[in-house]
Design an enzyme around this catalytic site. Sequence first.
Site, PDB file in Angstrom:
ATOM      1  CG  ASP A 193      25.943  63.535 -21.527  1.00  0.00           C
ATOM      2  OD1 ASP A 193      25.484  62.691 -20.729  1.00  0.00           O
ATOM      3  OD2 ASP A 193      25.289  64.507 -21.928  1.00  0.00           O
ATOM      4  CD  GLU A 280      15.264  61.976 -13.819  1.00  0.00           C
ATOM      5  OE1 GLU A 280      14.189  62.622 -13.782  1.00  0.00           O
ATOM      6  OE2 GLU A 280      16.191  62.251 -14.610  1.00  0.00           O
TER       7      GLU A 280
HETATM    8  C1  UGA Z   1      18.833  64.781 -18.694  1.00  0.00           C
HETATM    9  C2  UGA Z   1      19.025  63.684 -17.671  1.00  0.00           C
HETATM   10  O1  UGA Z   1      20.347  63.737 -17.120  1.00  0.00           O
HETATM   11  C3  UGA Z   1      18.765  62.365 -18.351  1.00  0.00           C
HETATM   12  O2  UGA Z   1      19.118  61.323 -17.511  1.00  0.00           O
HETATM   13  C4  UGA Z   1      17.316  62.338 -18.734  1.00  0.00           C
HETATM   14  O3  UGA Z   1      17.007  61.157 -19.393  1.00  0.00           O
HETATM   15  C5  UGA Z   1      17.030  63.495 -19.652  1.00  0.00           C
HETATM   16  O4  UGA Z   1      17.488  64.721 -19.094  1.00  0.00           O
HETATM   17  C6  UGA Z   1      15.541  63.653 -19.938  1.00  0.00           C
HETATM   18  O5  UGA Z   1      15.178  64.619 -20.533  1.00  0.00           O
HETATM   19  O6  UGA Z   1      14.731  62.892 -19.532  1.00  0.00           O
HETATM   20  P1  UGA Z   1      20.472  65.439 -20.680  1.00  0.00           P
HETATM   21  O7  UGA Z   1      21.872  65.555 -20.238  1.00  0.00           O
HETATM   22  O8  UGA Z   1      19.691  66.680 -20.868  1.00  0.00           O
HETATM   23  O9  UGA Z   1      19.703  64.451 -19.737  1.00  0.00           O
HETATM   24  O10 UGA Z   1      20.353  64.580 -22.033  1.00  0.00           O
HETATM   25  P2  UGA Z   1      21.423  63.725 -22.809  1.00  0.00           P
HETATM   26  O11 UGA Z   1      22.611  63.439 -21.986  1.00  0.00           O
HETATM   27  O12 UGA Z   1      21.624  64.335 -24.135  1.00  0.00           O
HETATM   28  O13 UGA Z   1      20.605  62.357 -23.023  1.00  0.00           O
HETATM   29  C7  UGA Z   1      20.441  61.404 -22.000  1.00  0.00           C
HETATM   30  C8  UGA Z   1      20.932  60.029 -22.506  1.00  0.00           C
HETATM   31  O14 UGA Z   1      20.137  59.626 -23.606  1.00  0.00           O
HETATM   32  C9  UGA Z   1      22.379  60.032 -22.983  1.00  0.00           C
HETATM   33  O15 UGA Z   1      23.040  58.871 -22.583  1.00  0.00           O
HETATM   34  C10 UGA Z   1      22.253  60.100 -24.499  1.00  0.00           C
HETATM   35  O16 UGA Z   1      23.308  59.482 -25.168  1.00  0.00           O
HETATM   36  C11 UGA Z   1      20.928  59.385 -24.737  1.00  0.00           C
HETATM   37  N1  UGA Z   1      20.232  59.888 -25.945  1.00  0.00           N
HETATM   38  C12 UGA Z   1      20.020  61.206 -26.134  1.00  0.00           C
HETATM   39  C13 UGA Z   1      19.807  58.977 -26.900  1.00  0.00           C
HETATM   40  O17 UGA Z   1      20.015  57.762 -26.752  1.00  0.00           O
HETATM   41  N2  UGA Z   1      19.196  59.443 -28.044  1.00  0.00           N
HETATM   42  C14 UGA Z   1      18.991  60.764 -28.262  1.00  0.00           C
HETATM   43  O18 UGA Z   1      18.423  61.113 -29.331  1.00  0.00           O
HETATM   44  C15 UGA Z   1      19.406  61.668 -27.289  1.00  0.00           C
HETATM   45 MN    MN Z   2      23.557  64.372 -20.426  1.00  0.00          MN
END
Ligand code: UGA
Ligand code: MN
Length: 344
Positions: A193, A280
Amino acid sequence: MPGNTIKVFGDKLESQALQKGCEEDIEKHCRRCIGKPTMRTLNKLRKYGIYVLFFMLLFAMVFQFSADLRQPAYPVFKMAETNGTNRMIIVVTPTYKRMTRIPDMLRMANTLSHVKDLHWIVVEDGNRTIPAVEEILKRTNLPYTYMAHKTAVGYPRRGWYQRTMALKFIRSNTSQILGKEHKEGVVYFGDDDNSYDIRLFTEYIRNVKTLGIWAVGLVGGTVVEAPKVIDGKVNAFNVKWNPKRRFAVDMAGFAVNLKVVLNSDAVFGTSCKRGGGAPETCLLEDMGLEREDIEPFGHEKEKDREIFVWHTKTSTPNIAQAKKNANSTKPAPKPDTYGYFVEV
Ligand code: UGA
Ligand code: MN
Protein backbone atom coordinates in the site's frame (compact mmCIF):
# COMPACT_ATOMS: atom_id res chain seq x y z
CA MET A 1 43.26 45.05 -87.98
CA PRO A 2 39.80 44.13 -86.75
CA GLY A 3 38.42 43.39 -90.20
CA ASN A 4 41.12 40.70 -90.79
CA THR A 5 40.49 39.08 -87.46
CA ILE A 6 36.85 38.62 -88.30
CA LYS A 7 37.74 37.09 -91.62
CA VAL A 8 40.29 34.74 -90.04
CA PHE A 9 38.05 33.42 -87.24
CA GLY A 10 34.70 33.41 -89.04
CA ASP A 11 31.25 34.75 -88.20
CA LYS A 12 30.51 32.64 -85.16
CA LEU A 13 33.62 33.76 -83.33
CA GLU A 14 32.93 37.30 -84.31
CA SER A 15 29.54 37.27 -82.57
CA GLN A 16 31.11 35.57 -79.55
CA ALA A 17 33.75 38.27 -79.38
CA LEU A 18 31.07 40.91 -79.62
CA GLN A 19 29.06 39.24 -76.85
CA LYS A 20 32.16 39.04 -74.68
CA GLY A 21 32.76 42.72 -75.27
CA CYS A 22 29.23 43.42 -74.21
CA GLU A 23 29.60 41.39 -71.05
CA GLU A 24 32.81 43.18 -70.27
CA ASP A 25 30.95 46.43 -70.74
CA ILE A 26 28.18 45.31 -68.45
CA GLU A 27 30.72 44.15 -65.93
CA LYS A 28 32.45 47.50 -66.01
CA HIS A 29 29.07 49.13 -65.66
CA CYS A 30 28.18 46.95 -62.79
CA ARG A 31 31.44 47.56 -61.07
CA ARG A 32 30.59 51.21 -61.18
CA CYS A 33 27.05 50.73 -59.98
CA ILE A 34 27.37 47.94 -57.46
CA GLY A 35 31.04 47.63 -56.64
CA LYS A 36 33.66 44.83 -56.72
CA PRO A 37 32.68 41.20 -57.71
CA THR A 38 32.78 40.09 -54.04
CA MET A 39 30.25 42.76 -53.17
CA ARG A 40 28.07 41.51 -56.01
CA THR A 41 28.12 38.02 -54.65
CA LEU A 42 27.19 39.37 -51.24
CA ASN A 43 24.30 41.29 -52.67
CA LYS A 44 23.10 38.19 -54.53
CA LEU A 45 23.35 36.25 -51.30
CA ARG A 46 21.39 38.92 -49.51
CA LYS A 47 18.67 38.61 -52.13
CA TYR A 48 18.50 34.79 -52.30
CA GLY A 49 19.36 34.31 -48.62
CA ILE A 50 15.88 35.46 -47.71
CA TYR A 51 14.41 32.64 -49.81
CA VAL A 52 16.87 30.12 -48.35
CA LEU A 53 15.98 31.20 -44.81
CA PHE A 54 12.30 31.04 -45.60
CA PHE A 55 12.57 27.47 -46.91
CA MET A 56 14.72 26.39 -43.98
CA LEU A 57 12.09 27.74 -41.58
CA LEU A 58 9.31 26.00 -43.50
CA PHE A 59 11.27 22.72 -43.42
CA ALA A 60 11.86 23.04 -39.67
CA MET A 61 8.16 23.70 -39.08
CA VAL A 62 7.05 20.72 -41.18
CA PHE A 63 9.66 18.49 -39.47
CA GLN A 64 8.56 19.58 -36.01
CA PHE A 65 4.91 19.04 -36.89
CA SER A 66 5.55 15.54 -38.20
CA ALA A 67 7.65 14.80 -35.08
CA ASP A 68 4.69 15.81 -32.93
CA LEU A 69 2.48 13.47 -34.94
CA ARG A 70 4.97 10.63 -34.44
CA GLN A 71 4.84 11.12 -30.63
CA PRO A 72 2.46 8.69 -28.88
CA ALA A 73 -0.41 10.38 -27.04
CA TYR A 74 0.57 8.76 -23.74
CA PRO A 75 3.75 9.37 -21.71
CA VAL A 76 6.53 6.87 -22.32
CA PHE A 77 8.77 5.98 -19.41
CA LYS A 78 12.26 4.94 -20.25
CA MET A 79 13.32 1.69 -18.64
CA ALA A 80 15.40 2.78 -15.71
CA GLU A 81 19.09 1.97 -16.08
CA THR A 82 21.01 -0.19 -13.68
CA ASN A 83 23.47 2.54 -12.66
CA GLY A 84 26.50 0.42 -13.45
CA THR A 85 25.80 -2.34 -10.94
CA ASN A 86 23.81 -5.39 -11.83
CA ARG A 87 22.59 -6.45 -8.41
CA MET A 88 19.25 -8.20 -8.53
CA ILE A 89 16.61 -6.36 -6.53
CA ILE A 90 14.43 -8.76 -4.55
CA VAL A 91 11.21 -7.11 -3.38
CA VAL A 92 9.17 -8.92 -0.73
CA THR A 93 5.49 -7.96 -0.51
CA PRO A 94 2.96 -9.49 1.89
CA THR A 95 -0.60 -9.01 0.68
CA TYR A 96 -4.12 -9.95 1.75
CA LYS A 97 -7.70 -9.81 0.53
CA ARG A 98 -9.49 -6.50 0.97
CA MET A 99 -11.57 -4.16 -1.20
CA THR A 100 -8.61 -1.93 -2.05
CA ARG A 101 -5.99 -4.66 -2.56
CA ILE A 102 -6.32 -4.96 -6.36
CA PRO A 103 -5.90 -1.19 -6.94
CA ASP A 104 -3.03 -1.08 -4.40
CA MET A 105 -1.24 -3.98 -6.09
CA LEU A 106 -1.92 -2.46 -9.49
CA ARG A 107 -0.21 0.81 -8.52
CA MET A 108 2.76 -1.05 -7.12
CA ALA A 109 2.99 -3.32 -10.20
CA ASN A 110 2.92 -0.32 -12.52
CA THR A 111 5.84 1.20 -10.62
CA LEU A 112 7.95 -1.96 -10.41
CA SER A 113 7.46 -2.78 -14.09
CA HIS A 114 9.77 0.14 -14.92
CA VAL A 115 12.68 -1.40 -13.04
CA LYS A 116 15.06 -3.86 -14.65
CA ASP A 117 16.59 -6.85 -12.88
CA LEU A 118 13.95 -7.12 -10.18
CA HIS A 119 12.41 -10.28 -8.76
CA TRP A 120 9.11 -9.70 -6.99
CA ILE A 121 8.17 -12.12 -4.21
CA VAL A 122 4.52 -11.69 -3.31
CA VAL A 123 3.18 -13.66 -0.36
CA GLU A 124 -0.57 -14.05 -0.05
CA ASP A 125 -1.84 -14.06 3.53
CA GLY A 126 -4.33 -16.81 2.82
CA ASN A 127 -4.67 -20.46 1.90
CA ARG A 128 -4.37 -19.96 -1.85
CA THR A 129 -3.10 -17.52 -4.41
CA ILE A 130 -5.62 -15.25 -6.16
CA PRO A 131 -5.81 -15.37 -10.00
CA ALA A 132 -6.52 -11.60 -10.31
CA VAL A 133 -3.33 -10.86 -8.35
CA GLU A 134 -1.35 -13.33 -10.43
CA GLU A 135 -2.58 -11.62 -13.63
CA ILE A 136 -1.24 -8.30 -12.36
CA LEU A 137 2.12 -9.94 -11.62
CA LYS A 138 2.26 -11.56 -15.07
CA ARG A 139 1.59 -8.28 -16.83
CA THR A 140 4.62 -6.63 -15.18
CA ASN A 141 6.87 -8.92 -17.27
CA LEU A 142 9.07 -9.19 -14.20
CA PRO A 143 10.36 -12.47 -12.82
CA TYR A 144 8.14 -13.12 -9.81
CA THR A 145 7.22 -15.68 -7.18
CA TYR A 146 3.66 -15.74 -5.88
CA MET A 147 2.98 -18.03 -2.96
CA ALA A 148 0.34 -18.39 -0.25
CA HIS A 149 1.13 -18.61 3.47
CA LYS A 150 -1.71 -17.86 5.83
CA THR A 151 -0.57 -16.12 9.01
CA ALA A 152 0.32 -18.85 11.52
CA VAL A 153 -1.16 -18.85 15.02
CA GLY A 154 0.73 -16.53 17.35
CA TYR A 155 1.91 -14.10 14.66
CA PRO A 156 0.40 -10.63 14.35
CA ARG A 157 -1.62 -10.21 11.15
CA ARG A 158 0.66 -7.54 9.75
CA GLY A 159 2.75 -9.34 7.16
CA TRP A 160 5.39 -10.65 9.57
CA TYR A 161 4.79 -14.35 8.86
CA GLN A 162 4.69 -13.74 5.10
CA ARG A 163 8.06 -11.93 5.19
CA THR A 164 9.51 -14.79 7.24
CA MET A 165 8.38 -17.28 4.61
CA ALA A 166 9.88 -15.09 1.89
CA LEU A 167 13.25 -14.95 3.71
CA LYS A 168 13.26 -18.76 3.92
CA PHE A 169 12.36 -18.97 0.23
CA ILE A 170 15.20 -16.59 -0.70
CA ARG A 171 17.72 -18.64 1.30
CA SER A 172 16.73 -21.93 -0.29
CA ASN A 173 16.22 -20.69 -3.87
CA THR A 174 18.99 -18.11 -4.19
CA SER A 175 20.43 -19.19 -7.54
CA GLN A 176 16.97 -19.50 -9.10
CA ILE A 177 16.13 -15.93 -8.04
CA LEU A 178 19.47 -14.46 -9.09
CA GLY A 179 19.54 -16.23 -12.45
CA LYS A 180 22.75 -16.65 -14.45
CA GLU A 181 23.38 -12.95 -14.93
CA HIS A 182 23.50 -11.82 -11.31
CA LYS A 183 26.01 -12.60 -8.61
CA GLU A 184 24.69 -10.12 -6.07
CA GLY A 185 21.29 -9.09 -4.79
CA VAL A 186 19.53 -6.67 -2.44
CA VAL A 187 16.42 -7.51 -0.42
CA TYR A 188 13.72 -4.90 0.15
CA PHE A 189 10.45 -5.28 2.07
CA GLY A 190 7.92 -3.29 0.08
CA ASP A 191 4.39 -3.34 1.46
CA ASP A 192 1.53 -3.34 -1.05
CA ASP A 193 0.00 0.00 0.00
CA ASN A 194 3.00 2.38 -0.01
CA SER A 195 3.80 4.88 -2.80
CA TYR A 196 7.15 4.28 -4.48
CA ASP A 197 9.30 6.52 -6.65
CA ILE A 198 11.00 4.46 -9.37
CA ARG A 199 14.30 6.05 -8.30
CA LEU A 200 14.00 4.31 -4.90
CA PHE A 201 14.89 1.10 -6.75
CA THR A 202 17.30 2.38 -9.37
CA GLU A 203 19.23 4.89 -7.28
CA TYR A 204 19.00 3.62 -3.70
CA ILE A 205 18.17 -0.08 -3.39
CA ARG A 206 20.33 -1.22 -6.33
CA ASN A 207 23.37 0.41 -4.70
CA VAL A 208 23.06 -1.10 -1.22
CA LYS A 209 26.30 -2.85 -0.26
CA THR A 210 25.31 -3.81 3.30
CA LEU A 211 22.44 -1.82 4.82
CA GLY A 212 20.90 1.16 3.05
CA ILE A 213 18.63 3.55 4.97
CA TRP A 214 16.62 6.55 3.65
CA ALA A 215 13.72 8.83 4.48
CA VAL A 216 10.10 7.65 4.54
CA GLY A 217 7.24 10.13 4.22
CA LEU A 218 4.03 10.18 6.31
CA VAL A 219 5.06 7.60 8.89
CA GLY A 220 5.55 7.14 12.62
CA GLY A 221 3.03 9.85 13.52
CA THR A 222 4.97 12.51 11.66
CA VAL A 223 5.53 13.84 8.13
CA VAL A 224 8.92 12.28 7.57
CA GLU A 225 11.29 9.93 9.35
CA ALA A 226 14.91 9.95 8.26
CA PRO A 227 18.39 8.92 9.39
CA LYS A 228 20.39 11.77 10.93
CA VAL A 229 23.52 11.99 8.83
CA ILE A 230 26.68 13.65 10.18
CA ASP A 231 29.88 13.39 8.12
CA GLY A 232 28.31 10.60 6.11
CA LYS A 233 27.67 8.51 9.25
CA VAL A 234 24.38 7.66 10.97
CA ASN A 235 24.34 7.56 14.75
CA ALA A 236 20.82 8.85 15.39
CA PHE A 237 17.46 9.19 13.68
CA ASN A 238 15.17 12.13 13.03
CA VAL A 239 12.02 10.35 14.23
CA LYS A 240 9.31 11.12 16.75
CA TRP A 241 8.43 7.57 17.78
CA ASN A 242 10.97 5.63 19.82
CA PRO A 243 14.20 7.28 18.60
CA LYS A 244 16.33 5.10 20.93
CA ARG A 245 15.92 2.04 18.67
CA ARG A 246 19.23 0.87 17.20
CA PHE A 247 17.51 1.15 13.83
CA ALA A 248 14.64 3.64 14.10
CA VAL A 249 13.34 3.01 10.61
CA ASP A 250 10.11 1.83 8.98
CA MET A 251 10.08 -1.30 6.85
CA ALA A 252 9.95 0.89 3.73
CA GLY A 253 13.07 2.82 4.75
CA PHE A 254 15.79 0.19 4.42
CA ALA A 255 17.20 -2.59 2.23
CA VAL A 256 19.86 -5.19 2.99
CA ASN A 257 22.37 -6.79 0.69
CA LEU A 258 21.54 -10.41 -0.11
CA LYS A 259 24.82 -11.57 1.46
CA VAL A 260 23.62 -10.22 4.85
CA VAL A 261 20.43 -12.25 4.47
CA LEU A 262 22.33 -15.38 3.46
CA ASN A 263 24.87 -15.03 6.29
CA SER A 264 22.17 -15.13 8.94
CA ASP A 265 19.00 -17.05 9.70
CA ALA A 266 17.15 -14.02 11.08
CA VAL A 267 13.40 -13.95 10.46
CA PHE A 268 10.39 -12.07 11.80
CA GLY A 269 9.32 -13.78 15.03
CA THR A 270 5.93 -13.77 16.73
CA SER A 271 6.92 -10.68 18.71
CA CYS A 272 9.69 -8.15 19.01
CA LYS A 273 10.66 -7.24 22.56
CA ARG A 274 13.19 -4.59 21.61
CA GLY A 275 12.34 -1.20 20.17
CA GLY A 276 8.79 -0.99 21.49
CA GLY A 277 7.63 -3.90 19.36
CA ALA A 278 8.76 -2.59 15.98
CA PRO A 279 9.83 -5.51 13.80
CA GLU A 280 12.44 -3.57 11.80
CA THR A 281 15.08 -3.06 14.50
CA CYS A 282 14.63 -6.66 15.73
CA LEU A 283 15.28 -8.09 12.25
CA LEU A 284 18.31 -5.90 11.55
CA GLU A 285 19.83 -6.52 15.00
CA ASP A 286 19.26 -10.26 14.57
CA MET A 287 21.13 -10.02 11.25
CA GLY A 288 24.15 -8.87 13.26
CA LEU A 289 24.08 -5.31 11.92
CA GLU A 290 25.32 -2.21 13.77
CA ARG A 291 24.70 1.49 13.18
CA GLU A 292 28.19 1.74 11.61
CA ASP A 293 26.93 -0.49 8.80
CA ILE A 294 24.34 2.07 7.69
CA GLU A 295 24.76 3.59 4.24
CA PRO A 296 22.50 6.67 4.18
CA PHE A 297 20.83 7.67 0.90
CA GLY A 298 19.24 10.93 -0.25
CA HIS A 299 20.67 13.26 2.43
CA GLU A 300 23.25 15.04 0.25
CA LYS A 301 21.29 18.22 -0.47
CA GLU A 302 21.03 20.93 2.23
CA LYS A 303 17.34 21.53 1.50
CA ASP A 304 14.56 20.35 -0.84
CA ARG A 305 15.61 16.78 -0.15
CA GLU A 306 13.35 14.35 -1.97
CA ILE A 307 11.37 11.51 -0.44
CA PHE A 308 11.38 8.39 -2.59
CA VAL A 309 8.88 6.30 -0.57
CA TRP A 310 5.68 7.28 1.23
CA HIS A 311 3.90 5.23 3.87
CA THR A 312 0.46 5.79 2.39
CA LYS A 313 -2.66 3.83 3.28
CA THR A 314 -5.67 3.44 1.00
CA SER A 315 -8.82 4.00 3.05
CA THR A 316 -11.61 1.45 2.83
CA PRO A 317 -14.51 3.00 0.93
CA ASN A 318 -17.90 3.38 2.59
CA ILE A 319 -20.11 0.96 0.78
CA ALA A 320 -23.73 2.13 1.10
CA GLN A 321 -25.28 -1.33 1.22
CA ALA A 322 -22.97 -2.61 3.93
CA LYS A 323 -23.60 0.54 6.01
CA LYS A 324 -27.41 0.17 5.82
CA ASN A 325 -27.29 -3.16 7.60
CA ALA A 326 -24.77 -2.10 10.22
CA ASN A 327 -27.26 -2.52 13.13
CA SER A 328 -28.63 -5.80 11.87
CA THR A 329 -27.48 -9.06 13.42
CA LYS A 330 -27.33 -10.66 9.97
CA PRO A 331 -24.14 -10.16 7.98
CA ALA A 332 -24.53 -7.41 5.38
CA PRO A 333 -25.26 -8.78 1.92
CA LYS A 334 -22.37 -8.42 -0.49
CA PRO A 335 -22.70 -5.45 -2.84
CA ASP A 336 -23.46 -6.28 -6.47
CA THR A 337 -20.33 -6.21 -8.62
CA TYR A 338 -22.24 -6.70 -11.93
CA GLY A 339 -19.93 -9.49 -12.92
CA TYR A 340 -16.75 -7.50 -12.29
CA PHE A 341 -14.06 -8.79 -9.98
CA VAL A 342 -13.94 -6.86 -6.71
CA GLU A 343 -12.62 -8.39 -3.48
CA VAL A 344 -15.63 -7.72 -1.27
C1 UGA B 1 3.43 -0.75 9.33
C2 UGA B 1 4.76 -0.91 8.63
O1 UGA B 1 4.84 -0.02 7.51
C3 UGA B 1 4.87 -2.35 8.19
O2 UGA B 1 5.98 -2.51 7.38
C4 UGA B 1 4.95 -3.19 9.44
O3 UGA B 1 5.03 -4.54 9.11
C5 UGA B 1 3.70 -2.96 10.25
O4 UGA B 1 3.48 -1.57 10.47
C6 UGA B 1 3.78 -3.63 11.62
O5 UGA B 1 2.92 -3.40 12.42
O6 UGA B 1 4.70 -4.30 11.95
P1 UGA B 1 1.01 -0.65 8.23
O7 UGA B 1 0.96 0.26 7.07
O8 UGA B 1 0.48 -0.18 9.52
O9 UGA B 1 2.48 -1.19 8.41
O10 UGA B 1 0.31 -2.06 7.90
P2 UGA B 1 -0.22 -2.65 6.54
O11 UGA B 1 0.29 -1.92 5.37
O12 UGA B 1 -1.68 -2.84 6.66
O13 UGA B 1 0.46 -4.11 6.57
C7 UGA B 1 1.81 -4.32 6.24
C8 UGA B 1 1.90 -5.39 5.13
O14 UGA B 1 1.38 -6.61 5.62
C9 UGA B 1 1.12 -5.04 3.87
O15 UGA B 1 1.83 -5.39 2.73
C10 UGA B 1 -0.16 -5.86 4.01
O16 UGA B 1 -0.71 -6.23 2.78
C11 UGA B 1 0.33 -7.06 4.80
N1 UGA B 1 -0.74 -7.64 5.65
C12 UGA B 1 -1.46 -6.87 6.49
C13 UGA B 1 -1.00 -9.00 5.56
O17 UGA B 1 -0.36 -9.72 4.78
N2 UGA B 1 -2.02 -9.54 6.32
C14 UGA B 1 -2.77 -8.78 7.15
O18 UGA B 1 -3.69 -9.34 7.81
C15 UGA B 1 -2.49 -7.42 7.24
MN1 MN C 1 0.91 0.00 5.02
